[in-house]
Design a protein around this motif. Sequence first.
Motif, short mmCIF file in Angstrom:
data_model
loop_
_atom_site.label_atom_id
_atom_site.label_comp_id
_atom_site.label_asym_id
_atom_site.label_seq_id
_atom_site.Cartn_x
_atom_site.Cartn_y
_atom_site.Cartn_z
N TYR A 1 0.84 -1.20 0.00
CA TYR A 1 0.00 0.00 0.00
C TYR A 1 0.88 1.26 0.00
CZ TYR A 1 -3.80 3.05 1.88
OH TYR A 1 -4.73 4.04 2.10
N THR A 2 1.87 1.27 0.90
CA THR A 2 2.72 2.45 1.04
C THR A 2 3.49 2.75 -0.24
OG1 THR A 2 2.98 2.02 3.41
CG2 THR A 2 4.62 3.43 2.38
N ALA B 1 1.25 4.07 -3.15
CA ALA B 1 0.79 5.45 -3.02
C ALA B 1 1.70 6.42 -3.77
CB ALA B 1 0.71 5.85 -1.55
N LYS B 2 2.97 6.01 -4.01
CA LYS B 2 3.94 6.90 -4.65
C LYS B 2 4.37 6.41 -6.03
CE LYS B 2 5.81 8.24 -0.14
NZ LYS B 2 7.03 8.29 0.73
N ALA C 1 0.95 0.96 -8.52
CA ALA C 1 -0.48 1.16 -8.22
C ALA C 1 -1.35 0.58 -9.32
CB ALA C 1 -0.76 2.64 -8.02
N GLY D 1 -7.94 3.32 -1.48
CA GLY D 1 -6.57 3.81 -1.65
C GLY D 1 -6.37 5.10 -0.88
N LEU D 2 -5.12 5.42 -0.64
CA LEU D 2 -4.78 6.58 0.18
C LEU D 2 -5.27 7.87 -0.47
CD1 LEU D 2 -3.26 7.64 2.70
CD2 LEU D 2 -1.23 7.84 1.24
N SER E 1 -0.70 10.97 -3.16
CA SER E 1 -1.04 9.60 -3.52
C SER E 1 -1.51 9.50 -4.96
CB SER E 1 -2.15 9.07 -2.60
OG SER E 1 -2.57 7.78 -3.00
N MET F 1 -2.76 6.34 -5.97
CA MET F 1 -3.52 5.09 -6.00
C MET F 1 -4.91 5.26 -6.61
SD MET F 1 -2.58 3.53 -2.24
CE MET F 1 -3.25 1.90 -2.55
N SER G 1 0.26 13.58 2.59
CA SER G 1 0.73 12.20 2.73
C SER G 1 0.86 11.86 4.22
CB SER G 1 2.06 12.01 2.02
OG SER G 1 3.07 12.81 2.62
#
Length: 603
Positions: A466-467, A470-471, A476, A493-494, A499, A501, A527
């Motif tokens: 996930y982390t 996000a970038k 993603a 998603g974030l 992000s 996502m 973020s």
Amino acid sequence: MLEVLRPGLQTTVQDAGRRALALGVPGGGAADPVALRLANALVGNPAGAAGLEVTLTGPTLRFHADALIALCGAPFRAALEGQPFPLGWAVPVPAGATLEVGTAARGLRAVLALRGGLNVPEVLGSRATDLRAGFGGLEGRPLQRGDRLGWSELPRVTPRRAFLSPTLHTPTGPVLTLRVLSTPEATPALLAALTERPFGVSAQADRMGVRLAGEAPAEHDPTRVSLPNVPGAVQLPPDGRPILLLPDAGTHGGYPTPLVVAAVDRPALGQLRPGDQVRFQPVTLKAAHAALRARERTLRGVEAALRQWYKTAARRPGSLSARDAEGRARGAAGTRTDPARGGGGAAAVVQGGMTFPLIDLNADLGEGSPHEAAVMPFVTSANIACGGHAGDASTMRESLRLATRHGVAAGAHPGFPDREGFGRRELHFALEEVTAFVREQLEALKAVAAREGVRLSHVKPHGMLYTMAAKDPALASAIARAAADSGIRLYFGLAGGASVMLREAEALGLTPVGEAFADRGYAPDGSLWPRGQAGALLPHAGAVAQGVRLAREGLVTAVSGEPVRVRARTLCLHGDGPEAAELARDLRRGLEAAGVRVAAPGR
């Protein structure tokens, strides 16, 4: 007055259409009538008021008077004075402002409604543009640069900060299933040929019809008489390539018509774009009627609630103009808008004539925490580990049963295949490998869910997967592709400016659901503040306060002290801490005490 600076690909005035079939004139009107109704409801218009139908690439418009507008339909990217403009919101626009409508990641059309409705001459009882006949709308043609349009005056009001659930909007591609009814011209062999395989949408598509790629056996009968056409009819010309009829189709035709798209799915025809895939699903007339009634109950409920609110608001003294509203909004100095999900504040739902802030509470399940059963009564969505970082068939089954017992929406929680590191270590795989292992985890949970009679509602990646996603747009997209392949449409998603996502999920036809964290600190760019640094984790009381503020205002206070816009539809609760159950309980109580409705997306 509205001035057209750039017309877009094909922007026309459309309303609910005309009733002149006896004169041989097509009904016309918005190709996605649901988008028209929702946009009009948001600004307090009658359901059939005239608006602008935007196709594939939208216009740039300058407003020479204050206005209240809403954009509904395909998820077009748009900006008002350079700031992201949200889909499905009523937004006040001050005189002199410029709205730029760009392109859509999926779908084809959207409707821009203005409070009061566009004021162009009626032709045969409608303001809709008929491009083939050359009448209606603005001189029977698409908008051109330099055109000016006016709208009727209605009492000025300040709209409630509410937006419509994504589930109300017409489904868009890239893959669509259309419910169809067979006609006497559908032989068993022809019906099988049309319904047992998908068809592609060709480049031959306009407001009259959409020609599909792929063939079905077609018998040419030169003695067949012309019969009445209806929008949604599936014609089969001699070359065997089906044609789906849209609102501007002729009133009669000589081609066989073996299928008719059920009325509940006809709005989706207006969202078909070249490259999409369509599958026909036969249904009974009883089932088609039931589906249409269910949709109409929901739409009419929303329309009635908003109509009542506007009726009441118009009688209040001192209602604000768009310019007043803009000034007050700018008074909240330093607030930032989340570009991943558009502008505006917290999510809200219209129900029973009132507008309530709306949020989902989600927690992770099936990871071996002793607190899961205690957390479950307070959340509305559960993310179930499905064999990557944790979980097996037995824990998946128990988690599904626990979620079902509490009426909680069950979703998938895929992670890196890293049980030793609990999915929290930074690992690197080829993108196709990521798609493969995420798809494998989703299919494993789907199989268990099918045996338990549970339909999975969403996908939310876990931990470091996930982390990193996000970038990393490519990562993603690889994860979202697996979700799209699985047929699970909601994707958590974030939310936040940094992000990617949600954008990547939306590009693949998923419905993105922005997620925020009640107990995590935020950086000034929206973020998450890195774990291990001061301010990364909030204490109990601070987490409750931040969760309530996120739900009501769409704001957090960054570690730097400045307010940051983070528009989320779901809040995550970490269910593995010693105070997990107490935090879940207190946050749920705090939200409800603050007038926030807590519910899973789509429920």
